[in-house]
Design a protein around this motif. Sequence first.
Motif, PDB file in Angstrom:
ATOM      1  N   ASN A 211       0.830  -1.213   0.000  1.00  0.00           N
ATOM      2  CA  ASN A 211       0.000   0.000   0.000  1.00  0.00           C
ATOM      3  C   ASN A 211       0.860   1.258   0.000  1.00  0.00           C
ATOM      4  O   ASN A 211       0.479   2.300   0.539  1.00  0.00           O
ATOM      5  CB  ASN A 211      -0.958   0.033   1.202  1.00  0.00           C
ATOM      6  N   LEU A 212       2.028   1.155  -0.608  1.00  0.00           N
ATOM      7  CA  LEU A 212       2.939   2.290  -0.713  1.00  0.00           C
ATOM      8  C   LEU A 212       2.735   2.933  -2.083  1.00  0.00           C
ATOM      9  O   LEU A 212       3.208   2.424  -3.096  1.00  0.00           O
ATOM     10  CB  LEU A 212       4.386   1.829  -0.541  1.00  0.00           C
ATOM     11  N   THR A 213       2.008   4.042  -2.119  1.00  0.00           N
ATOM     12  CA  THR A 213       1.672   4.710  -3.368  1.00  0.00           C
ATOM     13  C   THR A 213       2.046   6.192  -3.275  1.00  0.00           C
ATOM     14  O   THR A 213       2.520   6.664  -2.227  1.00  0.00           O
ATOM     15  CB  THR A 213       0.175   4.584  -3.672  1.00  0.00           C
ATOM     16  N   LEU A 214       1.792   6.907  -4.341  1.00  0.00           N
ATOM     17  CA  LEU A 214       2.026   8.352  -4.320  1.00  0.00           C
ATOM     18  C   LEU A 214       1.077   9.070  -3.363  1.00  0.00           C
ATOM     19  O   LEU A 214       1.309  10.219  -2.991  1.00  0.00           O
ATOM     20  CB  LEU A 214       1.865   8.927  -5.732  1.00  0.00           C
TER      21      LEU A 214
ATOM     22  N   THR B 273       8.085  11.209  -1.513  1.00  0.00           N
ATOM     23  CA  THR B 273       9.537  11.341  -1.600  1.00  0.00           C
ATOM     24  C   THR B 273      10.178  10.055  -2.111  1.00  0.00           C
ATOM     25  O   THR B 273      11.163  10.094  -2.863  1.00  0.00           O
ATOM     26  CB  THR B 273      10.147  11.711  -0.236  1.00  0.00           C
ATOM     27  N   PHE B 274       9.627   8.905  -1.724  1.00  0.00           N
ATOM     28  CA  PHE B 274      10.166   7.630  -2.194  1.00  0.00           C
ATOM     29  C   PHE B 274      10.072   7.530  -3.711  1.00  0.00           C
ATOM     30  O   PHE B 274      11.057   7.203  -4.393  1.00  0.00           O
ATOM     31  CB  PHE B 274       9.405   6.471  -1.544  1.00  0.00           C
TER      32      PHE B 274
ATOM     33  N   TYR C  51      16.440   4.030   1.782  1.00  0.00           N
ATOM     34  CA  TYR C  51      16.167   2.651   2.192  1.00  0.00           C
ATOM     35  C   TYR C  51      16.701   2.307   3.579  1.00  0.00           C
ATOM     36  O   TYR C  51      16.062   1.561   4.319  1.00  0.00           O
ATOM     37  CB  TYR C  51      16.757   1.682   1.166  1.00  0.00           C
ATOM     38  N   TRP C  52      17.872   2.846   3.927  1.00  0.00           N
ATOM     39  CA  TRP C  52      18.491   2.445   5.183  1.00  0.00           C
ATOM     40  C   TRP C  52      18.102   3.340   6.366  1.00  0.00           C
ATOM     41  O   TRP C  52      17.719   2.854   7.426  1.00  0.00           O
ATOM     42  CB  TRP C  52      20.015   2.458   5.035  1.00  0.00           C
TER      43      TRP C  52
END
Length: 286
Positions: free
Chosen positions: A212-215, A223-224, A284-285
């Motif tokens: 569920n990672l969307t704009l 930002t991702f 990511y980290w």
Amino acid sequence: MSAHTEDTYFIPEPSKWPIIAMLSILTLLLGAAMSIHDIGIGPYTAAAGFFLLLFLFYGWFGDVIDESRSGCYNKQVDRSFRIGMMWFISSEFFFFLCFFGTLLYIRIFALPWLSGEGYLGSTNELYDGFKAVWPTSGPQAVEFTSMGALGVPLINTILLLSSGVTITWAHHALKVNNQKQLIMGLMATVILGVVFVGFQAYEYIHAYSELNLTLKTGVYGSTFYILTGFHGFHVILGATMLMVITIRAMKGHFTPEKHFAFEAVAWYWHFVDVVWLGLYLFVYWL
């Protein structure tokens, strides 16, 4: 086109390509914006812009290659190309620096302020109960899972670092006039770049369908996708240029003494590698 001496500077004829470049980028960006906002013609507009961009690359690259092969460029032109490429990469560096700065500003300053800390802590009245924990989707508190640093991101890091080795191998082969190793190194670099893009596409599908990672997932989601998306676009562009350079190398266009086109693409690819290392660390980290 006639060859130019060291005392003259080549001036190209008026060209249609800058106008086509403007139209292709404008159409592509408009299509992407409309697609994000679920406007029906968005994907078709973006596709039209993309194919116009491919036509631009084919035509403009072809003209420059013809000029170079016909002897129009001397050392002065070569020096101008090198300076221009260095300025281009510098502008790209600051382009990504702005996004990295935005990400750090949000995490280091904005989140504590919204939770009531610091001299702007009064702004937490707008978001009662907000917690300064990263990653966050903002006050709307959308449920999602952040992207981890292992798995596909780690694989992509290995792929890009390996591609930096293969392009350096190809460059060394070119300087010692080893045509076979030059082509092998370039082909390996292209393959690694294409595989990287494939893994990133898989990562996006996984993020949308399972995490569920969307704009729309607040500031973390935006930002991702902005950082990884722009970097992915640069990888696609770099891989396209590498394909052109590989074809030219197969035709014997480069010599140990004259190969600026190869060097320009190699510089760009190393820049893409370095940006990914920063992105992998901060996105990511941390």
